[in-house]
Design a protein around this motif. Structure first.
Motif, PDB file in Angstrom:
ATOM      1  N   ASN A  50     113.921  57.838  12.337  1.00  0.00           N
ATOM      2  CA  ASN A  50     113.640  59.213  11.937  1.00  0.00           C
ATOM      3  C   ASN A  50     113.686  60.189  13.104  1.00  0.00           C
ATOM      4  N   ASN A  51     114.161  59.719  14.258  1.00  0.00           N
ATOM      5  CA  ASN A  51     114.276  60.545  15.441  1.00  0.00           C
ATOM      6  C   ASN A  51     115.767  60.859  15.682  1.00  0.00           C
ATOM      7  N   ASP A  64     112.972  62.894   3.221  1.00  0.00           N
ATOM      8  CA  ASP A  64     113.102  64.338   3.434  1.00  0.00           C
ATOM      9  C   ASP A  64     113.563  64.696   4.847  1.00  0.00           C
ATOM     10  N   ASN A  65     114.021  63.724   5.601  1.00  0.00           N
ATOM     11  CA  ASN A  65     114.423  63.952   6.992  1.00  0.00           C
ATOM     12  C   ASN A  65     115.898  64.381   7.051  1.00  0.00           C
ATOM     13  N   GLU A  94     117.364  66.476   9.125  1.00  0.00           N
ATOM     14  CA  GLU A  94     117.933  66.554  10.470  1.00  0.00           C
ATOM     15  C   GLU A  94     118.505  65.205  10.909  1.00  0.00           C
ATOM     16  N   ALA A  95     117.734  64.139  10.738  1.00  0.00           N
ATOM     17  CA  ALA A  95     118.217  62.804  11.091  1.00  0.00           C
ATOM     18  C   ALA A  95     119.379  62.403  10.182  1.00  0.00           C
ATOM     19  N   ALA A 114     117.772  61.737   1.594  1.00  0.00           N
ATOM     20  CA  ALA A 114     117.739  62.638   2.748  1.00  0.00           C
ATOM     21  C   ALA A 114     119.056  63.397   2.924  1.00  0.00           C
TER      22      ALA A 114
END
Length: 190
Positions: free
Chosen positions: A67-68, A97-98, A100-101, A144
């Motif tokens: 998730n990073n 919901d991540n 960006e990742a 996501a």
């Protein structure tokens, strides 16, 4: 009578399901979940939460990396089997919901056609084939990713399946053509 017949059918479905590849199982389960009503989904979510809880501690570090976006941005060489394995784990542990990742993963996965065409990635290797099918199946269903991203990933999954199908047909032709040539040659020269 109905119960015993239902049990036999259920056992057949279990046997059939266990013989599927990981990508086929994920695809099938996502299809089944789409058929469920909201209350069934909430119940199944509770069951999944409980099942996942026992592995929570062992997967915690991997989940943080998954998730990073900074950690994911280093996983770009999808020709490397280790990277593909890490991408699979990252997709499995990516938060729903991540965005960006998911964007980082999307950019990595959308270069697959270039990789296959320019580097001749051998998709006919069983493990490689299975990893790519699972990667794109998971990504094309993962919440996501945006609707558009899922559509693009689904198209790429279709392209991979087409390549595998063509190569599979070529393998069948290569294996069968000597037999056809031999039998044709024998009748012609006898």
């Amino acid at each position: 009578m109905v119960e015993s017949r239902s049990c036999v059918q259920r056992e057949g479905v279990y046997r059939w399901f266990s013989s599927l590849t990981s990508a086929q199982r994920a695809e099938f389960l996502c299809g089944l979940l789409d058929l469920c009503v909201p209350i069934e989904l909430r119940f199944l979510g509770s069951c999944l939460e409980d099942l996942a809880r026992k592995d929570y501690h062992s997967l915690r570090d991997a989940e943080i990396k998954a998730n990073n976006p900074a950690d994911l941005s280093g996983l770009t060489n999808i020709t490397d089997e280790v990277v593909r394995s890490k991408l699979l784990v990252s997709l499995a542990l990516l938060g729903s919901d991540n965005r960006e990742a998911a964007g980082v993963l999307y950019r990595t996965l959308t270069h697959i056609d270039t990789v296959i065409n320019n580097y001749g990635l051998a998709l006919n290797d069983g493990r490689t084939e299975e990893q790519f099918l699972l990667l794109f199946t998971m990504a094309s269903h993962h919440p996501a990713f945006s609707f558009h991203q899922k559509q693009v990933l689904r198209q790429q999954l279709g392209q991979i399946q087409d390549i595998l199908q063509v190569r599979g047909m070529l393998r069948v032709e290569v294996h069968t053509s000597p037999v056809l040539l031999t039998s044709a040659g024998c009748s012609e020269f006898s």
